[in-house]
Every structure is written in structure tokens, then in C-alpha cells.
Scaffold this active site. Structure first.
Site, short mmCIF file in Angstrom:
data_model
loop_
_atom_site.label_atom_id
_atom_site.label_comp_id
_atom_site.label_asym_id
_atom_site.label_seq_id
_atom_site.Cartn_x
_atom_site.Cartn_y
_atom_site.Cartn_z
N ARG A 1 0.84 7.29 7.33
CA ARG A 1 0.89 7.31 5.85
C ARG A 1 0.44 8.66 5.30
O ARG A 1 0.83 9.07 4.21
CB ARG A 1 -0.03 6.23 5.27
CG ARG A 1 0.44 4.80 5.52
CD ARG A 1 -0.36 3.85 4.63
NE ARG A 1 -0.28 2.45 5.03
CZ ARG A 1 0.68 1.60 4.67
NH1 ARG A 1 1.67 2.02 3.91
NH2 ARG A 1 0.66 0.35 5.08
N VAL B 1 11.75 5.57 8.33
CA VAL B 1 11.01 6.78 7.94
C VAL B 1 9.52 6.49 7.78
O VAL B 1 9.12 5.37 7.48
CB VAL B 1 11.58 7.38 6.63
CG1 VAL B 1 12.97 7.96 6.86
CG2 VAL B 1 11.59 6.38 5.49
N ASP C 1 4.42 3.76 6.35
CA ASP C 1 3.76 3.61 7.65
C ASP C 1 4.66 3.03 8.72
O ASP C 1 5.69 2.43 8.44
CB ASP C 1 2.57 2.65 7.50
CG ASP C 1 3.03 1.20 7.30
OD1 ASP C 1 3.79 0.94 6.35
OD2 ASP C 1 2.65 0.34 8.11
N LYS D 1 0.81 -1.21 0.00
CA LYS D 1 0.00 0.00 0.00
C LYS D 1 0.85 1.26 0.00
O LYS D 1 0.36 2.34 -0.31
CB LYS D 1 -0.87 0.02 1.28
CG LYS D 1 -1.90 -1.07 1.37
CD LYS D 1 -2.75 -0.84 2.64
CE LYS D 1 -2.36 -1.86 3.66
NZ LYS D 1 -3.14 -1.78 4.91
N GLY D 2 2.09 1.12 0.40
CA GLY D 2 2.95 2.29 0.63
C GLY D 2 3.08 3.26 -0.53
O GLY D 2 3.32 4.45 -0.35
N LYS E 1 17.34 3.02 0.13
CA LYS E 1 18.25 2.88 1.27
C LYS E 1 19.27 1.82 0.89
O LYS E 1 19.16 0.67 1.33
CB LYS E 1 17.47 2.34 2.49
CG LYS E 1 16.83 3.34 3.39
CD LYS E 1 16.41 2.59 4.67
CE LYS E 1 15.06 3.00 5.13
NZ LYS E 1 14.55 2.18 6.26
N GLU F 1 7.42 2.13 -6.64
CA GLU F 1 7.51 1.62 -5.26
C GLU F 1 7.83 2.77 -4.32
O GLU F 1 8.40 3.78 -4.74
CB GLU F 1 8.59 0.52 -5.23
CG GLU F 1 8.97 -0.05 -3.89
CD GLU F 1 7.88 -0.80 -3.14
OE1 GLU F 1 6.81 -0.20 -2.89
OE2 GLU F 1 8.11 -1.96 -2.75
N ASP F 2 7.43 2.62 -3.06
CA ASP F 2 7.72 3.69 -2.10
C ASP F 2 9.18 3.68 -1.67
O ASP F 2 9.84 4.71 -1.67
CB ASP F 2 6.77 3.62 -0.87
CG ASP F 2 6.75 2.25 -0.19
OD1 ASP F 2 7.38 1.30 -0.71
OD2 ASP F 2 6.10 2.12 0.85
P1 IMP Z 1 12.13 -4.34 1.28
O1 IMP Z 1 12.86 -4.58 2.56
O2 IMP Z 1 12.98 -3.63 0.28
O3 IMP Z 1 11.52 -5.60 0.78
O4 IMP Z 1 10.95 -3.35 1.64
C1 IMP Z 1 9.75 -3.88 2.10
C2 IMP Z 1 8.77 -2.86 2.52
O5 IMP Z 1 9.13 -2.46 3.82
C3 IMP Z 1 8.69 -1.56 1.73
O6 IMP Z 1 7.86 -1.64 0.61
C4 IMP Z 1 8.08 -0.66 2.78
O7 IMP Z 1 6.68 -0.79 2.76
C5 IMP Z 1 8.65 -1.21 4.07
N1 IMP Z 1 9.74 -0.36 4.57
C6 IMP Z 1 11.05 -0.49 4.39
N2 IMP Z 1 11.73 0.50 5.00
C7 IMP Z 1 10.79 1.28 5.58
C8 IMP Z 1 10.84 2.48 6.36
O8 IMP Z 1 11.89 3.09 6.64
N3 IMP Z 1 9.64 2.98 6.75
C9 IMP Z 1 8.46 2.39 6.47
N4 IMP Z 1 8.36 1.28 5.74
C10 IMP Z 1 9.52 0.73 5.30
MG MG Z 2 5.04 -1.40 2.58
#
Ligand code: IMP
Ligand code: MG
Length: 178
Positions: A165, A153, A159, A42-43, A129, A97-98
């Protein structure tokens, strides 16, 4: 909400200026290609809504919704809660993607969509990141809004336990809150 934020990392104005720049780049890239813009729920919702309105080319919207088995600390085992509904074969796909964090989510979405034989597939993430990337994930985002340090963040779609959000900026949550 504001009282829970330690620092505004990226202001509303900075986000909007960057999205306008990305909009110019993406509109040139997708000229004549009728891209299918796939958002990862949802982000991404807030970024998605602003980003597509800066695309000057015709595009179609679609969404994927995924989650990891292990809750927040992703292990790489992802479940599809909702798949795209469009036929992707031969289409130019742009994934929005967020945040690109450990990379598990984007890696999963990218390879899932790649199997459907798109004509091209690119990734645009608002936040990156790189310091958090899981070893072995070589996937790169084609377009990045902002590279950020390793902090948790919230805001602008992101979120903590489903809250924050709707903050209009990206902020660092006070560490005592998580
Ligand atoms: P991934 O670790 O790259 O698979 O990211 C998974 C998901 O974790 C992202 O789509 C975000 O929804 C969430 N996420 C990762 N880092 C943050 C953060 O700093 N704040 C909030 N959500 C995060
Ligand atoms: Mg997410």
C-alpha cells in the site's frame, strides 16, 4: 517491495498531475455545496489524503469500511465494518474509492448511502477497470483518474494481502507472486 513489481503502470508524477486536474474540476462542481467526502477504507487512504488537499472548497471527511464475505473474489455479499458517522440527509456526498473493479463494493456503498437521502451523490475513483465489471452493474463513476487494463495492481493504497500500500506509484505485481 520494488523487486516484486513487474511494471510501473502509473508513476507518482502522473498520479499527482491527474489529482491536481481532478481537484480543479471537483472544486468547481462543489462550490458552495460543502460536500461530505466519503472514503471507502482501506485502499482509498492514500488517494483520499492527496485528493482532499486539492479541493479548494470547504468539505467534511467521513469513511466507510466494508468487506465481502468471500475474501478477495467478491460475490456481492458485503458487510459493513464501519458506517459513516455523519448525518447524510440533504448533504452533497462525494464517494472516493481506490479502484472500480467488479463494481460490487461501489455498488453496495452507493446504494447504502443513497438510502440515507443525500441531496446528491457522486463517485470519484482513482482507477477504473471497466473490463472487470460484473454483468448487471450499471453504476458509472462520475470522475475517473485512470482507466486501466485487466491486471492486478498494487501501490498508492492498493494492496496484495495488505502489503504494497505504501508504494508511491501504481504498479503491476509479478504474476508469480499471487
Ligand atoms: P470491486 O470488485 O469493484 O468490488 O472492488 C473491490 C475491492 O477490491 C477494491 O476496493 C480494491 O480494494 C480491491 N481490488 C480490486 N482490484 C484490485 C487490484 O487490481 N489490486 C488491488 N486491489 C484490488
Ligand atoms: Mg480494498
Amino acid at each position: 517491495m520494488e523487486k516484486d513489481i513487474q511494471q510501473v503502470l502509473i508513476s507518482e508524477k502522473e498520479i499527482q498531475d491527474r489529482i491536481a486536474q481532478l481537484g480543479e474540476v471537483l472544486s468547481k462542481e462543489y462550490e458552495g455545496k460543502n460536500p461530505l467526502v466519503v472514503g471507502v477504507l482501506k485502499g482509498v487512504v492514500v488517494f483520499y489524503a492527496d485528493m482532499i488537499r486539492k479541493l479548494t472548497v470547504p468539505c467534511e471527511m467521513d469513511f466507510m469500511w466494508i468487506s465481502s464475505y468471500q475474501g478477495t473474489d467478491s460475490t456481492g455479499s458485503m458487510v459493513i465494518k464501519r458506517d459513516v458517522s455523519s448525518d447524510i440527509k440533504g448533504r452533497h456526498v462525494l464517494i472516493l474509492e481506490d479502484i472500480f473493479d467488479t463494481g460490487s463494493s461501489l455498488n453496495f456503498v452507493y446504494h447504502h448511502l443513497l438510502k440515507k437521502e443525500p441531496a446528491s451523490i457522486k463517485i470519484c475513483t482513482l482507477l477504473d477497470k471497466p473490463s472487470r465489471r460484473k454483468p448487471g452493474i450499471t453504476l458509472k463513476a462520475d470522475y475517473v483518474g485512470f482507466e486501466i487494463p485487466n491486471a492486478f495492481v498494487v501501490g498508492y493504497g492498493l494492496d496484495y494481502n495488505e502489503y504494497y500500500r505504501n508504494l508511491p506509484y501504481v504498479g503491476v505485481l509479478k504474476p508469480e507472486l499471487y
